[in-house]
Design a protein around this motif. Structure first.
Motif, PDB file in Angstrom:
ATOM      1  N   LEU A 113      16.727  -1.468  -0.231  1.00 44.73           N
ATOM      2  CA  LEU A 113      16.422  -1.483   1.204  1.00 44.73           C
ATOM      3  C   LEU A 113      14.974  -1.916   1.431  1.00 44.73           C
ATOM      4  O   LEU A 113      14.693  -2.764   2.288  1.00 44.73           O
ATOM      5  N   GLY A 114      14.052  -1.326   0.675  1.00 42.97           N
ATOM      6  CA  GLY A 114      12.648  -1.670   0.836  1.00 42.97           C
ATOM      7  C   GLY A 114      12.367  -3.126   0.521  1.00 42.97           C
ATOM      8  O   GLY A 114      11.594  -3.791   1.228  1.00 42.97           O
ATOM      9  N   GLU A 115      12.993  -3.631  -0.528  1.00 46.39           N
ATOM     10  CA  GLU A 115      12.797  -5.038  -0.888  1.00 46.39           C
ATOM     11  C   GLU A 115      13.317  -5.960   0.217  1.00 46.39           C
ATOM     12  O   GLU A 115      12.700  -6.989   0.518  1.00 46.39           O
ATOM     13  N   ALA A 116      14.440  -5.584   0.822  1.00 48.87           N
ATOM     14  CA  ALA A 116      15.014  -6.412   1.885  1.00 48.87           C
ATOM     15  C   ALA A 116      14.120  -6.429   3.122  1.00 48.87           C
ATOM     16  O   ALA A 116      13.893  -7.488   3.729  1.00 48.87           O
ATOM     17  N   VAL A 117      13.606  -5.262   3.512  1.00 49.68           N
ATOM     18  CA  VAL A 117      12.727  -5.193   4.682  1.00 49.68           C
ATOM     19  C   VAL A 117      11.427  -5.945   4.418  1.00 49.68           C
ATOM     20  O   VAL A 117      10.930  -6.687   5.277  1.00 49.68           O
ATOM     21  N   ASP A 118      10.880  -5.787   3.237  1.00 45.58           N
ATOM     22  CA  ASP A 118       9.635  -6.474   2.880  1.00 45.58           C
ATOM     23  C   ASP A 118       9.819  -7.987   2.919  1.00 45.58           C
ATOM     24  O   ASP A 118       8.944  -8.729   3.388  1.00 45.58           O
ATOM     25  N   LYS A 119      10.964  -8.455   2.442  1.00 42.10           N
ATOM     26  CA  LYS A 119      11.238  -9.894   2.433  1.00 42.10           C
ATOM     27  C   LYS A 119      11.430 -10.440   3.841  1.00 42.10           C
ATOM     28  O   LYS A 119      11.012 -11.555   4.151  1.00 42.10           O
ATOM     29  N   GLU A 120      12.036  -9.628   4.703  1.00 44.86           N
ATOM     30  CA  GLU A 120      12.348 -10.095   6.059  1.00 44.86           C
ATOM     31  C   GLU A 120      11.128 -10.158   6.964  1.00 44.86           C
ATOM     32  O   GLU A 120      11.050 -11.025   7.852  1.00 44.86           O
ATOM     33  N   PHE A 121      10.160  -9.269   6.741  1.00 44.40           N
ATOM     34  CA  PHE A 121       9.040  -9.144   7.683  1.00 44.40           C
ATOM     35  C   PHE A 121       7.707  -9.424   6.985  1.00 44.40           C
ATOM     36  O   PHE A 121       7.194  -8.580   6.244  1.00 44.40           O
ATOM     37  N   PRO A 122       7.114 -10.604   7.231  1.00 46.42           N
ATOM     38  CA  PRO A 122       5.839 -10.937   6.581  1.00 46.42           C
ATOM     39  C   PRO A 122       4.675 -10.100   7.073  1.00 46.42           C
ATOM     40  O   PRO A 122       3.605 -10.103   6.431  1.00 46.42           O
ATOM     41  N   GLN A 123       4.829  -9.384   8.168  1.00 43.44           N
ATOM     42  CA  GLN A 123       3.713  -8.580   8.673  1.00 43.44           C
ATOM     43  C   GLN A 123       3.452  -7.334   7.828  1.00 43.44           C
ATOM     44  O   GLN A 123       2.434  -6.656   8.016  1.00 43.44           O
ATOM     45  N   ILE A 124       4.336  -7.010   6.882  1.00 34.81           N
ATOM     46  CA  ILE A 124       4.070  -5.877   5.994  1.00 34.81           C
ATOM     47  C   ILE A 124       3.860  -6.368   4.568  1.00 34.81           C
ATOM     48  O   ILE A 124       4.336  -7.436   4.176  1.00 34.81           O
ATOM     49  N   ASP A 125       3.142  -5.577   3.806  1.00 35.67           N
ATOM     50  CA  ASP A 125       2.865  -5.876   2.401  1.00 35.67           C
ATOM     51  C   ASP A 125       3.490  -4.784   1.538  1.00 35.67           C
ATOM     52  O   ASP A 125       2.822  -3.944   0.968  1.00 35.67           O
ATOM     53  N   GLY A 126       4.821  -4.779   1.503  1.00 31.80           N
ATOM     54  CA  GLY A 126       5.537  -3.813   0.693  1.00 31.80           C
ATOM     55  C   GLY A 126       6.091  -2.646   1.495  1.00 31.80           C
ATOM     56  O   GLY A 126       5.664  -2.374   2.619  1.00 31.80           O
ATOM     57  N   VAL A 127       7.077  -1.976   0.895  1.00 31.63           N
ATOM     58  CA  VAL A 127       7.707  -0.785   1.475  1.00 31.63           C
ATOM     59  C   VAL A 127       7.757   0.290   0.401  1.00 31.63           C
ATOM     60  O   VAL A 127       8.195   0.030  -0.721  1.00 31.63           O
ATOM     61  N   GLY A 128       7.311   1.483   0.750  1.00 29.30           N
ATOM     62  CA  GLY A 128       7.407   2.618  -0.157  1.00 29.30           C
ATOM     63  C   GLY A 128       8.217   3.723   0.489  1.00 29.30           C
ATOM     64  O   GLY A 128       7.984   4.062   1.658  1.00 29.30           O
ATOM     65  N   THR A 129       9.188   4.269  -0.249  1.00 32.82           N
ATOM     66  CA  THR A 129      10.066   5.300   0.313  1.00 32.82           C
ATOM     67  C   THR A 129      10.091   6.516  -0.592  1.00 32.82           C
ATOM     68  O   THR A 129      10.427   6.404  -1.778  1.00 32.82           O
ATOM     69  N   LEU A 130       9.740   7.669  -0.042  1.00 35.57           N
ATOM     70  CA  LEU A 130       9.878   8.945  -0.735  1.00 35.57           C
ATOM     71  C   LEU A 130      11.245   9.518  -0.382  1.00 35.57           C
ATOM     72  O   LEU A 130      11.626   9.546   0.788  1.00 35.57           O
ATOM     73  N   LEU A 131      11.983   9.989  -1.384  1.00 40.08           N
ATOM     74  CA  LEU A 131      13.353  10.437  -1.179  1.00 40.08           C
ATOM     75  C   LEU A 131      13.527  11.843  -1.743  1.00 40.08           C
ATOM     76  O   LEU A 131      13.278  12.080  -2.931  1.00 40.08           O
ATOM     77  N   TYR A 132      13.943  12.783  -0.874  1.00 40.00           N
ATOM     78  CA  TYR A 132      14.088  14.183  -1.264  1.00 40.00           C
ATOM     79  C   TYR A 132      15.357  14.765  -0.648  1.00 40.00           C
ATOM     80  O   TYR A 132      15.894  14.228   0.322  1.00 40.00           O
TER      81      TYR A 132
END
Length: 276
Positions: A90-109
């Motif tokens: 999911l993070g890789e897909a969002v990062d690829k779609e939106f150039p305004q961000i430089d990566g996605v980090g997700t904490l999962l609990y």
């Protein structure tokens, strides 16, 4: 505002105020947040208990093309390896779609862990004070209010000594890759931010407040440790503008990190043990 001499991120009763809100998300990042929200619902469905934003985007300080999207997700049960793989995709897909961000980090609990006694002054505090609700029921309703005291300092960052061996392995692995600068840059950003925050929470009870601004954290630290002040200012700058420099990372695990871990243990003690 956090850091004001008479306020410093605290409410009138001296408790840490919650950072961020959806209303502060800069316009350029609103499509990113909406996409992440919809993708999380699609990925987890009824298994999703709640989701949160944290970091510069909900604080309103994100920079286009420089800032990453930070998410925390709470499931109704403990996450499995497939769930972790899912949020990575999911993070890789969002990062690829939106150039305004430089990566996605997700904490999962899992919900139960975030509300456990062991996490009350660590991830529980993080959810209650650092996270902005995005989806579902807000877990902050079940958590206490927090003061910037030694207990909070110990339980949030009192484990640096335990982290350093893993940091050394990650540096060695990244440095051996074909594109070392590109591989080392995220480590410089991550480790720089972690060290600045650890330095800040070391002095947080004496400073008596909270801020997430890296430069302000470094200045607060430097007021109590002037011999390390300029070093920490440089670390804060790298947290915002990282470069893949192996020498910088070596200095973190050979000099600043070990010193900071020893001083932290002396002042606040060691973080309580976790099952994992």
């Amino acid at each position: 505002m956090a850091g004001d001499a008479t306020h410093r991120g605290l409410d009138p009763q001296g408790f840490i105020e919650r950072e961020g809100s959806l209303g502060r998300v800069p316009r350029a990042f609103r499509p990113v947040v909406a996409s992440a929200r919809d993708r999380l619902l699609g990925l987890f469905g009824a298994r999703l208990h709640s989701a949160y934003l944290y970091g510069s985007i909900p604080r309103g300080t994100a920079r286009v093309g420089r800032s990453d999207l930070d998410l925390l997700v709470a499931l109704r049960e403990e996450p499995a390896d497939a769930d972790r793989a899912g949020v990575r995709v999911l993070g890789e897909a969002v990062d690829k779609e939106f150039p305004q961000i430089d990566g996605v980090g997700t904490l999962l609990y899992g919900r139960a862990r975030l509300l456990s006694a062991a996490e009350t002054y660590d991830m529980g505090w993080f959810v209650a004070c650092m996270c902005t609700p995005l989806l579902g029921e807000d877990l902050a309703e079940y958590l206490p209010r927090y003061r910037p005291d030694s207990l909070l300092a110990r339980e949030t960052n009192g484990d640096l000594a335990l982290l350093l061996p893993a940091w050394r392995r990650r540096i060695a692995e990244a440095g051996g890759s074909g594109n070392s600068e590109a591989a080392l840059r995220p480590l410089v950003r991550f480790m720089s931010r972690h060290l600045v925050r650890t330095g800040f929470t070391l002095v947080m009870p004496r400073w008596n407040g909270w801020t997430s601004d890296l430069a302000e954290m470094a200045e607060a630290f430097g007021a109590y440790y002037p011999q390390r002040a300029e070093q920490m200012r440089a670390v804060a700058r790298r947290g915002r503008e990282p470069a893949g420099d192996a020498a910088v990372l070596r200095s973190y695990v050979e000099d600043l990190g070990p010193w900071l871990a020893q001083e932290y243990t002396r002042v606040h003690g060691v973080k309580s043990a976790r099952d994992d």
